[in-house]
Design an enzyme around this catalytic site. Structure first.
Site, PDB file in Angstrom:
ATOM      1  CG  ASN B 390      -2.070   1.000   1.072  1.00 28.47           C
ATOM      2  OD1 ASN B 390      -1.957   1.943   0.297  1.00 28.47           O
ATOM      3  ND2 ASN B 390      -3.129   0.824   1.822  1.00 28.47           N
ATOM      4  CG  ASP B 391       1.466   3.255   3.658  1.00 28.07           C
ATOM      5  OD1 ASP B 391       0.409   3.752   3.220  1.00 28.07           O
ATOM      6  OD2 ASP B 391       1.614   2.884   4.840  1.00 28.07           O
TER       7      ASP B 391
END
Lengths: 97, 464
Positions: B390-391
């Site tokens: 994600n990040d």
């Protein structure tokens, strides 16, 4: 005291060697590097063996030996577990056939 | 020096050499396995040489410790799943630290008596060894607990946290000074152990789950430092060399992990991103329109592609999806599609976590690319497949100076023609912020558990 300075020299120089060596390890091998170097830190076993096996002449001799046995067990877990698990990982790394 | 001591010293020299040589061999996957074996032989030589020590009179206690330790160590090493490797390494760090503390304490009790006490050098070395060893021990146990899910993986903060830490550190410094001035008083040494055990807990407790690569690297470094400190306690250069090597290795990895998140070590240790920055403010408060696909639609996107880059993340590890991912690689390659893997340095829970999982599922290591080696390839790639990351793929890190992760090096998946994100839900990543990637025109969300989703995709592709 000169002994102490000599030991500090060794510590600093070995650290430099470590920096040089480990900077070259590619990211792919970072996990085995970690578990493998962790196994090396189990070298404390050398101190543990003497602590548990030597004859102590002081009033706390039994305590010193018991602590030594714990140290041997802990260090051995570190050494045996570390090397075996590293080997398990490294034998998986294969190149394209 | 008598002949026996000379022989022991020579063996120690050989062992030190084998440790250095072994680590050198670890720098290439082709030689790494032998490197580890060299290092293990070095350890064996060190142990055998130590047993020649004339002070060692009884072997039954040694044998007891070795048998118990070997059994536990071997059992753990052979049983652990590759996905659980971060916990395993965390736990091993702890045993190393604990061993150092035990040796130092035993050494202390060998040295005190009615008319004897440790000299200044011994007192300093023992105190520091107790400190580092104890911190490493409890710190590693907490790290293990967090990774295993026993202790919360969240960032833990409480009032006056920093003040408490400073107070404890000052107390430790004071106690070490007292221990050196009054080397015959065991209370100072025992209190150092107690406070250090507490500091170990407090040091790791605030660190969030996704920051574990930093914590594990740092504890790895501590376990080396603990071994080196023990070397000062028992006057042994080999321990100092080996410990210093490991200490350096841990520091380098810690540094790499921090750089990969564009954060300072302090920031990580003190509990991560300031999550109070509201996520809506960060993403501009706009409603993000996301497009989702099912396995059939995803398969048709792959069918039209000629190049694919897979970006694995912690979600792949949690779902144990590495074997399904390998099968996907085979299916795609059979259709003449090129497949590469892009691994972010902090993907997963420890350095190199994704690499060992993919190695386990037989993905050749020359298909795995580090961030800087593959980032330019995304713009010429048809499909980027993000699995449980994600990040590390959030374009806000590049474009939005307001974002808490701004400046963090990311994989530029959004530059590829199409992005497919396999994810269980729309929940935010570790940084607690929305991911702009999900709303982009060229992004499709493919919801589901990574293993199920990829397996379904494989079946669709095989039936096409």
């Amino acid at each position: 005291m000169s002994d102490l300075f000599f030991m500090v020299y060794v510590f600093v120089l070995a650290g430099f060697v470590g920096f040089e060596l480990i900077n070259k390890v590619p990211p792919t091998l970072h996990t085995p590097l970690m578990s493998g170097s962790n196994a090396i830190s189990g070298i404390t076993i050398v101190g543990a063996l003497v602590a548990s096996g030597a004859l102590h002449a002081t009033e706390h001799a039994t305590l010193a030996t018991v602590l030594g046995v714990f140290a041997v067990a802990f260090a051995t877990i570190n050494v045996v577990g570390g090397y075996l698990v590293t080997d398990r990982m490294l034998k998986m790394f294969k190149k394209k056939k | 020096m008598e002949i026996r001591e000379i022989i022991i010293s020579l063996f120690y020299l050989i062992a030190s050499f084998l440790f250095i040589f072994g680590i050198k061999r670890l720098s290439s996957p082709a030689t790494a396995r032998m490197g580890n074996i060299y290092s293990a032989i070095g350890m064996l030589i060190a142990v055998v040489a130590t047993l020649l020590n004339k002070n060692i009179v009884s072997f039954e206690y040694i044998l007891l410790g070795i048998v118990v330790g070997s059994a536990i160590g071997a059992y753990m090493a052979l049983k652990v799943a590759m996905t659980d490797m971060p916990q395993m390494v965390g736990l091993l760090n702890g045993f190393g630290g604990g061993a150092s503390a035990f040796v130092a304490l035993s050494e202390f009790y060998q040295k005190i008596g009615p008319d004897v006490a440790p000299d200044i050098k011994a007192a300093v070395a023992i105190s520091i060894s107790l400190l580092i060893g104890s911190v490493t021990f409890t710190g590693s146990l907490i790290a293990f607990g967090k990774l295993q899910g026993i202790v919360t993986g969240k960032v833990v903060k409480f009032p006056l946290q920093n003040q408490l830490n400073i107070l404890l550190i000052l107390a430790l410094i004071t106690l070490i000074v007292l221990a050196v001035i009054y080397p015959q008083e065991q209370i100072y040494y025992l209190t150092i152990i107690g406070i250090s055990l507490l500091v170990g807990v407090l040091l790791v407790l605030p660190i969030g789950g996704a920051d574990m690569p930093v914590a594990i690297s740092l504890l790895n470094s501590y376990s080396g430092m603990a071994a080196a400190a023990t070397g000062f306690v028992i006057d042994n250069n080999m321990l100092i060399i080996a410990g210093s090597l490991v200490g350096a290795s841990g520091i380098i990895l810690t540094n790499i992990m921090c750089k990969a998140m564009n954060r300072s070590l302090m920031n990580v240790l003190l509990g991560g991103w300031d999550n109070t920055a509201s996520s809506s403010a960060v993403s501009g408060g706009k409603d993000v329109v996301i497009k989702s696909v099912d396995s059939e639609e995803a398969a048709s996107i792959f069918d039209a592609a000629s190049s694919v880059i897979v970006v694995p993340g912690y979600g792949m590890a949690v779902a144990q999806a590495q074997h399904a991912v390998k099968e996907l690689m085979d299916v795609l390659e059979k259709r003449g599609i090129s497949v590469k893997f892009a691994v972010h340095p902090v993907a997963g829970r420890m350095p190199g976590h994704m690499n060992i999982l993919l190695a386990e599922s037989n993905v050749p290591y020359d298909k795995l690319y580090a961030l800087e080696d593959i980032n330019d390839d995304f713009k010429t790639t048809d499909v980027s497949l993000v699995i449980g990351a994600n990040d590390v793929v959030n374009p806000a890190a590049r474009s939005n100076p307001e974002s808490p992760i701004y400046g963090m090096p990311i994989l530029n998946v959004d530059y590829s023609r199409t992005v497919i994100v396999v994810k269980r839900s729309m929940a935010a990543g570790y940084a607690g912020i929305d991911n702009d990637l999900f709303g982009l025109d060229n992004t499709f969300m493919y919801f589901g558990d990574a293993k199920d989703a990829i397996t379904k995709l494989n079946n669709e592709l095989k039936n096409m």
